[in-house]
Design a protein around this motif. Structure first.
Motif, PDB file in Angstrom:
ATOM      1  N   LEU A  48     -54.007  -1.071  37.293  1.00 33.29           N
ATOM      2  CA  LEU A  48     -54.459  -0.917  35.920  1.00 33.29           C
ATOM      3  C   LEU A  48     -54.497  -2.282  35.266  1.00 33.29           C
ATOM      4  O   LEU A  48     -53.510  -3.017  35.323  1.00 33.29           O
ATOM      5  CB  LEU A  48     -53.490   0.006  35.162  1.00 33.29           C
ATOM      6  N   TRP A  49     -55.643  -2.619  34.673  1.00 31.34           N
ATOM      7  CA  TRP A  49     -55.713  -3.899  33.987  1.00 31.34           C
ATOM      8  C   TRP A  49     -56.706  -3.881  32.848  1.00 31.34           C
ATOM      9  O   TRP A  49     -57.603  -3.053  32.792  1.00 31.34           O
ATOM     10  CB  TRP A  49     -55.998  -5.037  34.956  1.00 31.34           C
ATOM     11  N   LEU A  50     -56.492  -4.837  31.938  1.00 29.04           N
ATOM     12  CA  LEU A  50     -57.402  -5.097  30.826  1.00 29.04           C
ATOM     13  C   LEU A  50     -58.205  -6.329  31.201  1.00 29.04           C
ATOM     14  O   LEU A  50     -57.638  -7.380  31.508  1.00 29.04           O
ATOM     15  CB  LEU A  50     -56.615  -5.348  29.537  1.00 29.04           C
ATOM     16  N   VAL A  91     -49.812  -1.787  24.797  1.00 30.03           N
ATOM     17  CA  VAL A  91     -50.944  -0.906  25.120  1.00 30.03           C
ATOM     18  C   VAL A  91     -51.021  -0.679  26.630  1.00 30.03           C
ATOM     19  O   VAL A  91     -51.265   0.443  27.079  1.00 30.03           O
ATOM     20  CB  VAL A  91     -52.265  -1.473  24.563  1.00 30.03           C
ATOM     21  N   LEU A  92     -50.790  -1.725  27.417  1.00 34.57           N
ATOM     22  CA  LEU A  92     -50.789  -1.590  28.873  1.00 34.57           C
ATOM     23  C   LEU A  92     -49.766  -0.542  29.314  1.00 34.57           C
ATOM     24  O   LEU A  92     -50.075   0.352  30.102  1.00 34.57           O
ATOM     25  CB  LEU A  92     -50.467  -2.932  29.532  1.00 34.57           C
ATOM     26  N   LEU A  93     -48.549  -0.643  28.801  1.00 36.73           N
ATOM     27  CA  LEU A  93     -47.503   0.309  29.193  1.00 36.73           C
ATOM     28  C   LEU A  93     -47.807   1.705  28.681  1.00 36.73           C
ATOM     29  O   LEU A  93     -47.554   2.689  29.386  1.00 36.73           O
ATOM     30  CB  LEU A  93     -46.131  -0.168  28.715  1.00 36.73           C
ATOM     31  N   GLU A  94     -48.348   1.827  27.490  1.00 29.40           N
ATOM     32  CA  GLU A  94     -48.726   3.152  26.988  1.00 29.40           C
ATOM     33  C   GLU A  94     -49.780   3.794  27.891  1.00 29.40           C
ATOM     34  O   GLU A  94     -49.712   4.984  28.194  1.00 29.40           O
ATOM     35  CB  GLU A  94     -49.226   3.049  25.551  1.00 29.40           C
ATOM     36  N   LYS A  95     -50.748   3.017  28.336  1.00 27.33           N
ATOM     37  CA  LYS A  95     -51.774   3.537  29.247  1.00 27.33           C
ATOM     38  C   LYS A  95     -51.170   3.898  30.604  1.00 27.33           C
ATOM     39  O   LYS A  95     -51.520   4.917  31.186  1.00 27.33           O
ATOM     40  CB  LYS A  95     -52.908   2.531  29.400  1.00 27.33           C
ATOM     41  N   LEU A  97     -48.012   4.797  31.178  1.00 22.84           N
ATOM     42  CA  LEU A  97     -47.204   5.998  30.986  1.00 22.84           C
ATOM     43  C   LEU A  97     -48.087   7.234  30.879  1.00 22.84           C
ATOM     44  O   LEU A  97     -47.783   8.274  31.477  1.00 22.84           O
ATOM     45  CB  LEU A  97     -46.322   5.866  29.737  1.00 22.84           C
ATOM     46  N   HIS A  98     -49.178   7.138  30.150  1.00 17.08           N
ATOM     47  CA  HIS A  98     -50.108   8.268  30.024  1.00 17.08           C
ATOM     48  C   HIS A  98     -50.663   8.658  31.394  1.00 17.08           C
ATOM     49  O   HIS A  98     -50.713   9.845  31.735  1.00 17.08           O
ATOM     50  CB  HIS A  98     -51.249   7.917  29.070  1.00 17.08           C
ATOM     51  N   THR A  99     -51.066   7.672  32.171  1.00 10.57           N
ATOM     52  CA  THR A  99     -51.625   7.947  33.503  1.00 10.57           C
ATOM     53  C   THR A  99     -50.606   8.668  34.376  1.00 10.57           C
ATOM     54  O   THR A  99     -50.905   9.695  34.986  1.00 10.57           O
ATOM     55  CB  THR A  99     -52.073   6.635  34.189  1.00 10.57           C
ATOM     56  N   ILE A 100     -49.388   8.136  34.422  1.00 10.44           N
ATOM     57  CA  ILE A 100     -48.373   8.695  35.319  1.00 10.44           C
ATOM     58  C   ILE A 100     -47.855  10.050  34.835  1.00 10.44           C
ATOM     59  O   ILE A 100     -47.732  10.984  35.626  1.00 10.44           O
ATOM     60  CB  ILE A 100     -47.214   7.695  35.497  1.00 10.44           C
ATOM     61  N   LEU A 101     -47.556  10.163  33.552  1.00 10.29           N
ATOM     62  CA  LEU A 101     -46.927  11.387  33.046  1.00 10.29           C
ATOM     63  C   LEU A 101     -47.948  12.494  32.758  1.00 10.29           C
ATOM     64  O   LEU A 101     -47.743  13.639  33.149  1.00 10.29           O
ATOM     65  CB  LEU A 101     -46.109  11.082  31.789  1.00 10.29           C
ATOM     66  N   GLN A 102     -49.045  12.154  32.088  1.00 11.52           N
ATOM     67  CA  GLN A 102     -49.999  13.188  31.714  1.00 11.52           C
ATOM     68  C   GLN A 102     -51.036  13.454  32.809  1.00 11.52           C
ATOM     69  O   GLN A 102     -51.254  14.606  33.180  1.00 11.52           O
ATOM     70  CB  GLN A 102     -50.723  12.813  30.409  1.00 11.52           C
ATOM     71  N   LEU A 103     -51.672  12.419  33.317  1.00 10.73           N
ATOM     72  CA  LEU A 103     -52.735  12.632  34.301  1.00 10.73           C
ATOM     73  C   LEU A 103     -52.192  13.007  35.675  1.00 10.73           C
ATOM     74  O   LEU A 103     -52.725  13.894  36.331  1.00 10.73           O
ATOM     75  CB  LEU A 103     -53.641  11.397  34.401  1.00 10.73           C
ATOM     76  N   LEU A 117     -36.475  -8.303  28.803  1.00 13.18           N
ATOM     77  CA  LEU A 117     -37.427  -7.346  28.235  1.00 13.18           C
ATOM     78  C   LEU A 117     -36.817  -5.969  27.984  1.00 13.18           C
ATOM     79  O   LEU A 117     -37.534  -5.003  27.696  1.00 13.18           O
ATOM     80  CB  LEU A 117     -38.639  -7.214  29.162  1.00 13.18           C
ATOM     81  N   ASN A 118     -35.501  -5.874  28.065  1.00 16.09           N
ATOM     82  CA  ASN A 118     -34.811  -4.596  27.916  1.00 16.09           C
ATOM     83  C   ASN A 118     -35.175  -3.884  26.607  1.00 16.09           C
ATOM     84  O   ASN A 118     -35.474  -2.689  26.600  1.00 16.09           O
ATOM     85  CB  ASN A 118     -33.300  -4.804  28.012  1.00 16.09           C
ATOM     86  N   THR A 119     -35.172  -4.588  25.499  1.00 12.64           N
ATOM     87  CA  THR A 119     -35.483  -3.983  24.204  1.00 12.64           C
ATOM     88  C   THR A 119     -36.909  -3.442  24.176  1.00 12.64           C
ATOM     89  O   THR A 119     -37.164  -2.359  23.650  1.00 12.64           O
ATOM     90  CB  THR A 119     -35.268  -5.003  23.068  1.00 12.64           C
ATOM     91  N   PHE A 120     -37.840  -4.180  24.755  1.00 21.85           N
ATOM     92  CA  PHE A 120     -39.238  -3.733  24.823  1.00 21.85           C
ATOM     93  C   PHE A 120     -39.333  -2.408  25.567  1.00 21.85           C
ATOM     94  O   PHE A 120     -39.943  -1.447  25.078  1.00 21.85           O
ATOM     95  CB  PHE A 120     -40.102  -4.804  25.497  1.00 21.85           C
ATOM     96  N   TYR A 121     -38.718  -2.326  26.744  1.00 19.59           N
ATOM     97  CA  TYR A 121     -38.807  -1.104  27.539  1.00 19.59           C
ATOM     98  C   TYR A 121     -38.048   0.066  26.907  1.00 19.59           C
ATOM     99  O   TYR A 121     -38.512   1.209  26.970  1.00 19.59           O
ATOM    100  CB  TYR A 121     -38.346  -1.349  28.975  1.00 19.59           C
ATOM    101  N   THR A 122     -36.909  -0.195  26.270  1.00 20.93           N
ATOM    102  CA  THR A 122     -36.202   0.901  25.607  1.00 20.93           C
ATOM    103  C   THR A 122     -37.032   1.428  24.437  1.00 20.93           C
ATOM    104  O   THR A 122     -36.987   2.625  24.142  1.00 20.93           O
ATOM    105  CB  THR A 122     -34.788   0.503  25.147  1.00 20.93           C
ATOM    106  N   SER A 123     -37.815   0.577  23.803  1.00 22.90           N
ATOM    107  CA  SER A 123     -38.678   1.038  22.702  1.00 22.90           C
ATOM    108  C   SER A 123     -39.759   1.992  23.188  1.00 22.90           C
ATOM    109  O   SER A 123     -40.307   2.771  22.404  1.00 22.90           O
ATOM    110  CB  SER A 123     -39.317  -0.153  21.972  1.00 22.90           C
ATOM    111  N   LEU A 124     -40.050   1.971  24.486  1.00 22.32           N
ATOM    112  CA  LEU A 124     -41.046   2.865  25.077  1.00 22.32           C
ATOM    113  C   LEU A 124     -40.415   4.120  25.679  1.00 22.32           C
ATOM    114  O   LEU A 124     -41.111   4.959  26.229  1.00 22.32           O
ATOM    115  CB  LEU A 124     -41.840   2.116  26.151  1.00 22.32           C
ATOM    116  N   GLY A 125     -39.085   4.226  25.595  1.00 19.64           N
ATOM    117  CA  GLY A 125     -38.408   5.424  26.075  1.00 19.64           C
ATOM    118  C   GLY A 125     -37.598   5.256  27.348  1.00 19.64           C
ATOM    119  O   GLY A 125     -36.982   6.210  27.823  1.00 19.64           O
ATOM    120  N   PHE A 126     -37.571   4.057  27.928  1.00 18.62           N
ATOM    121  CA  PHE A 126     -36.786   3.825  29.134  1.00 18.62           C
ATOM    122  C   PHE A 126     -35.318   3.654  28.785  1.00 18.62           C
ATOM    123  O   PHE A 126     -34.974   3.163  27.708  1.00 18.62           O
ATOM    124  CB  PHE A 126     -37.267   2.561  29.863  1.00 18.62           C
TER     125      PHE A 126
END
Length: 150
Positions: A48-50, A91-95, A97-103, A117-126
């Protein structure tokens, strides 16, 4: 700018070359970390890339459960150095997560995150599931996200 998701088989030689070049630039050169970046797992991943005018701005590879870990996983996550601070990582991580969890319908995602990057990943639910450890000389922590946390 365009988001692209491709299997290994769908990648052109040019795309694969650019992906390897950019990953080596970030993970080997920029982080001064000599290790086998081309690890033989790319053929089992979705990539996955932009892309912005032929340039990879942000990238990661996605694995279904049972390949890297019991859980699905995301790895080789980066934003090109000169494009950091523009919000692409979130946005990359949101995409991803959507691919893996929803699709894909996976229930959990495990990552090896660089500790800074611990704070960044915990903000996304990790959540942290290990103590900090050194991986190729860089502090890392294992993290897990489950659908119950979303």
């Amino acid at each position: 700018m365009e988001w692209i998701l491709k299997s290994y088989e769908e990648l052109s030689k040019r795309e694969l070359h650019i992906i390897f070049k950019e990953r080596v630039q970030v993970f080997v050169v920029e982080q001064n970390c000599p290790y086998p970046e081309v690890d033989g797992d790319d053929d089992q991943a979705e990539h996955l890339w932009l892309e912005d005018q032929g340039e990879i701005v942000a990238y990661c590879r996605l694995f279904p459960s049972g390949v890297k870990y019991e859980e699905a996983s995301i790895g080789r996550i980066f934003v090109k150095e000169e494009r950091r601070g523009e919000g692409h990582a979130k946005v990359l991580l949101e995409k991803a997560l959507h691919t893996i969890l929803q699709l894909w319908g996976e229930k959990a995602i495990k990552i090896q995150a660089q500790h800074y990057l611990n704070t960044f990943y915990t903000s996304l639910g990790f959540s942290n599931i290990s103590d900090v450890y050194l991986e190729d000389g860089i502090p890392h922590v294992d993290m897990l996200l489950t659908t119950a946390q979303n």
